[in-house]
Every structure is written in structure tokens, then in C-alpha cells.
Design a protein around this motif. Structure first.
Motif, PDB file in Angstrom:
ATOM      1  N   LEU A   1    -110.237  51.255  10.330  1.00 29.90           N
ATOM      2  CA  LEU A   1    -110.077  51.618  11.611  1.00 29.90           C
ATOM      3  C   LEU A   1    -108.821  51.219  12.085  1.00 29.90           C
ATOM      4  N   ARG A   2    -107.906  51.385  11.195  1.00 33.82           N
ATOM      5  CA  ARG A   2    -106.341  51.168  11.698  1.00 33.82           C
ATOM      6  C   ARG A   2    -106.114  49.689  11.713  1.00 33.82           C
ATOM      7  N   PHE A   3    -107.014  48.833  11.372  1.00 35.69           N
ATOM      8  CA  PHE A   3    -106.682  47.472  10.910  1.00 35.69           C
ATOM      9  C   PHE A   3    -106.479  47.148   9.712  1.00 35.69           C
ATOM     10  N   THR A   4    -105.690  46.196   9.348  1.00 35.15           N
ATOM     11  CA  THR A   4    -105.399  45.601   7.996  1.00 35.15           C
ATOM     12  C   THR A   4    -106.132  44.443   8.092  1.00 35.15           C
ATOM     13  N   ILE A   5    -107.222  44.611   7.301  1.00 35.30           N
ATOM     14  CA  ILE A   5    -108.066  43.070   7.219  1.00 35.30           C
ATOM     15  C   ILE A   5    -107.860  42.457   6.259  1.00 35.30           C
ATOM     16  N   PRO A   6    -107.341  41.088   6.382  1.00 39.67           N
ATOM     17  CA  PRO A   6    -106.867  40.115   5.289  1.00 39.67           C
ATOM     18  C   PRO A   6    -108.050  40.039   4.067  1.00 39.67           C
ATOM     19  N   LEU A   7    -107.546  40.078   2.956  1.00 42.07           N
ATOM     20  CA  LEU A   7    -108.413  39.922   1.910  1.00 42.07           C
ATOM     21  C   LEU A   7    -109.327  38.649   2.198  1.00 42.07           C
ATOM     22  N   LEU A   8    -108.750  37.333   2.540  1.00 42.89           N
ATOM     23  CA  LEU A   8    -109.679  36.407   2.804  1.00 42.89           C
ATOM     24  C   LEU A   8    -110.759  36.593   3.893  1.00 42.89           C
ATOM     25  N   ALA A   9    -110.451  37.263   4.633  1.00 39.54           N
ATOM     26  CA  ALA A   9    -111.381  37.800   5.654  1.00 39.54           C
ATOM     27  C   ALA A   9    -112.577  38.659   5.206  1.00 39.54           C
ATOM     28  N   VAL A  10    -112.359  39.650   4.467  1.00 35.86           N
ATOM     29  CA  VAL A  10    -113.206  40.317   3.522  1.00 35.86           C
ATOM     30  C   VAL A  10    -114.103  39.547   2.748  1.00 35.86           C
ATOM     31  N   PHE A  11    -113.249  38.594   1.818  1.00 34.13           N
ATOM     32  CA  PHE A  11    -113.999  37.619   0.942  1.00 34.13           C
ATOM     33  C   PHE A  11    -114.978  36.907   1.811  1.00 34.13           C
ATOM     34  N   VAL A  12    -114.593  36.072   2.904  1.00 37.67           N
ATOM     35  CA  VAL A  12    -115.507  35.160   3.577  1.00 37.67           C
ATOM     36  C   VAL A  12    -116.628  35.878   4.360  1.00 37.67           C
ATOM     37  N   THR A  13    -116.359  37.097   5.034  1.00 37.42           N
ATOM     38  CA  THR A  13    -117.238  37.583   5.726  1.00 37.42           C
ATOM     39  C   THR A  13    -118.420  38.188   4.955  1.00 37.42           C
ATOM     40  N   THR A  14    -117.898  38.628   3.644  1.00 41.23           N
ATOM     41  CA  THR A  14    -118.964  39.198   2.475  1.00 41.23           C
ATOM     42  C   THR A  14    -119.898  38.006   2.160  1.00 41.23           C
ATOM     43  N   ALA A  15    -119.301  36.882   2.019  1.00 45.46           N
ATOM     44  CA  ALA A  15    -120.003  35.870   1.543  1.00 45.46           C
ATOM     45  C   ALA A  15    -120.962  35.246   2.543  1.00 45.46           C
ATOM     46  N   ILE A  16    -120.588  35.205   3.788  1.00 41.78           N
ATOM     47  CA  ILE A  16    -121.492  34.886   4.786  1.00 41.78           C
ATOM     48  C   ILE A  16    -122.667  35.861   5.106  1.00 41.78           C
ATOM     49  N   ALA A  17    -122.328  37.130   5.170  1.00 42.18           N
ATOM     50  CA  ALA A  17    -123.476  38.196   5.318  1.00 42.18           C
ATOM     51  C   ALA A  17    -124.434  37.964   4.150  1.00 42.18           C
ATOM     52  N   ILE A  18    -123.931  37.879   2.866  1.00 43.74           N
ATOM     53  CA  ILE A  18    -124.958  37.577   1.725  1.00 43.74           C
ATOM     54  C   ILE A  18    -125.705  36.396   2.106  1.00 43.74           C
ATOM     55  N   GLN A  19    -125.188  35.449   2.287  1.00 49.98           N
ATOM     56  CA  GLN A  19    -125.715  33.995   2.499  1.00 49.98           C
ATOM     57  C   GLN A  19    -126.644  34.371   3.437  1.00 49.98           C
ATOM     58  N   ASN A  20    -126.586  34.944   4.526  1.00 48.78           N
ATOM     59  CA  ASN A  20    -127.620  34.750   5.849  1.00 48.78           C
ATOM     60  C   ASN A  20    -128.558  35.620   5.438  1.00 48.78           C
ATOM     61  N   ILE A  21    -128.812  36.478   4.372  1.00 53.98           N
ATOM     62  CA  ILE A  21    -130.219  37.273   4.142  1.00 53.98           C
ATOM     63  C   ILE A  21    -131.456  36.271   3.571  1.00 53.98           C
ATOM     64  N   PRO A  22    -130.846  35.338   2.470  1.00 51.76           N
ATOM     65  CA  PRO A  22    -132.014  34.247   2.369  1.00 51.76           C
ATOM     66  C   PRO A  22    -132.111  33.322   3.449  1.00 51.76           C
ATOM     67  N   GLU A  23    -131.391  33.128   4.253  1.00 46.04           N
ATOM     68  CA  GLU A  23    -131.278  32.048   5.194  1.00 46.04           C
ATOM     69  C   GLU A  23    -132.079  32.976   6.507  1.00 46.04           C
ATOM     70  N   GLY A  24    -132.196  33.972   6.387  1.00 47.43           N
ATOM     71  CA  GLY A  24    -133.240  34.783   7.358  1.00 47.43           C
ATOM     72  C   GLY A  24    -134.577  34.834   6.673  1.00 47.43           C
ATOM     73  N   LEU A  25    -134.796  34.874   5.462  1.00 47.47           N
ATOM     74  CA  LEU A  25    -135.933  34.850   4.737  1.00 47.47           C
ATOM     75  C   LEU A  25    -136.550  33.355   5.109  1.00 47.47           C
ATOM     76  N   ALA A  26    -135.783  32.381   4.953  1.00 47.34           N
ATOM     77  CA  ALA A  26    -136.252  31.155   5.255  1.00 47.34           C
ATOM     78  C   ALA A  26    -136.937  30.826   6.741  1.00 47.34           C
ATOM     79  N   VAL A  27    -136.402  31.578   7.729  1.00 45.60           N
ATOM     80  CA  VAL A  27    -136.982  31.482   9.283  1.00 45.60           C
ATOM     81  C   VAL A  27    -138.097  32.359   9.174  1.00 45.60           C
ATOM     82  N   ALA A  28    -137.966  33.468   8.583  1.00 47.10           N
ATOM     83  CA  ALA A  28    -139.107  34.266   8.632  1.00 47.10           C
ATOM     84  C   ALA A  28    -140.398  34.000   8.148  1.00 47.10           C
ATOM     85  N   ILE A  29    -140.064  33.153   6.875  1.00 50.48           N
ATOM     86  CA  ILE A  29    -141.494  32.735   6.125  1.00 50.48           C
ATOM     87  C   ILE A  29    -142.360  31.862   7.087  1.00 50.48           C
TER      88      ILE A  29
END
Length: 267
Positions: free
Chosen positions: A142-170
Motif C-alpha cells: 500500500l505504497r509503504f516500504t515495510i522494513p524486513l525486521l517489521a515483517v519478521f517480528v510481526t509475523t512471529a508475534i501473529a503466529i505466537q498469538n494463535i496458541p496463546e489465544g488457544l490457551a485462553v480459550a480452553i
């Protein structure tokens, strides 16, 4: 792009990581129970991506931005803050199913508990976007140049949030809450992340000198959470499995690191 536009972009990215937590509640719309084997693999996966983001993303970038003393100081501060916050809340156990009946003091404690786990992850997202106004190497969205570190970290946090959400849901599922309410509380549990991301992004752009400290802070806090929260939770869940769940945990770790490998190579 104006600073306000950059800030808005970071907020949207952090909200997406928050929404990823909701995926942890989705299975309960189709099944009633998650096996301990799958749970251990997911916690291993979360640990793998978090460690990758910290050890191969945040810490090296912090050392490129400032002195080792600043980065180590930030890491120590991150660990220290998590420890102090956990001790302050040590007499309170978070049960989301009681939130609707909570008085003001309980609500403060609940928000504090959620913040201990989610705030460092939000800080990680915010500081990872520090070079958003600068441009350079990154991925165009969207006309932004996203730093690779931001892509890296945001992807990691998003993936990590899935089992964390599961831990709350159980426990919510066990308590008999409806699937819709479970989803709502799971999303609520990661709400501090977007707030922390915006605050961190603002400060590292106003005062660039704090960037290596912020990167170290996020890395230290997340490594601590992996070693003393995620991995122990996985071992507890896997205690009844053959081999104590070590194989499942190792598989999850390997998958997590493998998922992050393409971004590691690109960086």
C-alpha cells in the motif's frame, strides 16, 4: 508519508497480530476439545518463532543501531519489568470467565495480567517498524516500504498469538461459555499489543537514541516469556504424553524456526 500515517499503519499491523489470537478460538466452533499433543506442538511452534524473532531479528538490529551496553541494558530492563509485574500480580490468577462479575480492583488486576504477557510483544512490533518512514530495504505494501525486521517480528508475534489465544480459550470452553464470548475474550486478552506498539513506535521515532534500548527490551522480555512461560506450559501439557512430550515440543520448535527461515535469509 506523514508521521500520523506511519503511526496508523503500525496500529493496523499490531491490530492484525491481535486478531491472530482469535484464530486460537476458532477450532472450538467445530470441535469440543484440543489434544495435549497438538497443544504441545503449538507451544513449541510459538517458542520457535519468538526465539527466532528475538535472537535473529531484534538483538542483531539493536547491535547495529547502538552499543552492546544499551542493548543489554534494554534486555535486562525488559526481563526485570516482566519479573516485577509478575510478582506484583502473583497472588492473582487470571480467570477470564469471571470478568463480567469483577469489581474495579479485579479488573485492574486482569488488565495488569494481560499487559504482562502482551505489552512486550506490542513493544517488539512498534520498535521493529522504527525505520518505516526511512524506507530502504523492505516489502512494498500500500505504497509503504515495510522494513524486513517489521515483517519478521510481526509475523512471529501473529503466529505466537494463535496458541496463546488457544490457551485462553480452553478454560473458557471448559467453563461453558459460548463460542462467541470465547472469541471476544481471546481478542481482549491481546488488546495491550496494539497500544504498546503505537507507544513504542512513537518514542523510537521521537528519540532515536532509545531504539537499541527498545529492541533489547523487547528481545529480553520475549526470551524470558519463552523460557519461563511458554516452554514450561508445553512441558506441563505434555507430561502425560510418551516421553513427556519432548518429541512434540521439538517438532513444534523446528516448525517455528523453519517458518521464520525465509525471512531470516531475506534479512
Amino acid at each position: 508519508m506523514t508521521f500520523l500515517q506511519d503511526l496508523t499503519f503500525v496500529l493496523v499491523a499490531a491490530i492484525l497480530t491481535n486478531l491472530a489470537a482469535g484464530l486460537g478460538a476458532v477450532p472450538f466452533f467445530f470441535i469440543d476439545e484440543i489434544s495435549d499433543r497438538i497443544y504441545v506442538v503449538l507451544w513449541g511452534l510459538a517458542s520457535g518463532v519468538m526465539l527466532s524473532a528475538s535472537l535473529f531479528g531484534l538483538l542483531p538490529e539493536g547491535l547495529r543501531q547502538g552499543s552492546p551496553l544499551l542493548v543489554v541494558g534494554g534486555a535486562v530492563a525488559g526481563v526485570g519489568l516482566v519479573i516485577l509485574a509478575k510478582r506484583a500480580l502473583s497472588n492473582y490468577e487470571f480467570h477470564p470467565e469471571t470478568i463480567s462479575e469483577a469489581d474495579f480492583r479485579q479488573l485492574v488486576l486482569i488488565v495488569g495480567t494481560l499487559t504482562v504477557h502482551s505489552f512486550p510483544e506490542g513493544v517488539a512490533v512498534g520498535v521493529a517498524f522504527a525505520d518505516l518512514p526511512v524506507g530502504g530495504r523492505g516489502i512494498d505494501v500500500l505504497r509503504f516500504t515495510i522494513p524486513l525486521l517489521a515483517v519478521f517480528v510481526t509475523t512471529a508475534i501473529a503466529i505466537q498469538n494463535i496458541p496463546e489465544g488457544l490457551a485462553v480459550a480452553i478454560p473458557l470452553k471448559t467453563a461453558g461459555l459460548s463460542n462467541t464470548k470465547i472469541l471476544g475474550w481471546v481478542l481482549f486478552s491481546s488488546l495491550p499489543q496494539p497500544i504498546a506498539a503505537v507507544i513504542a513506535f512513537y518514542f523510537v521515532n521521537v528519540t532515536r537514541a532509545v531504539l537499541p534500548i527498545g529492541l533489547g527490551f523487547a528481545a529480553g522480555a520475549m526470551i524470558f516469556l519463552v523460557l519461563f512461560e511458554l516452554l514450561p506450559e508445553a512441558r506441563t501439557r505434555g507430561s502425560q504424553l510418551s516421553g513427556g512430550g519432548r518429541l512434540e515440543l521439538a517438532i513444534g520448535l523446528a516448525i517455528g524456526i523453519a517458518i521464520m527461515s525465509p525471512l531470516l535469509i531475506a534479512g
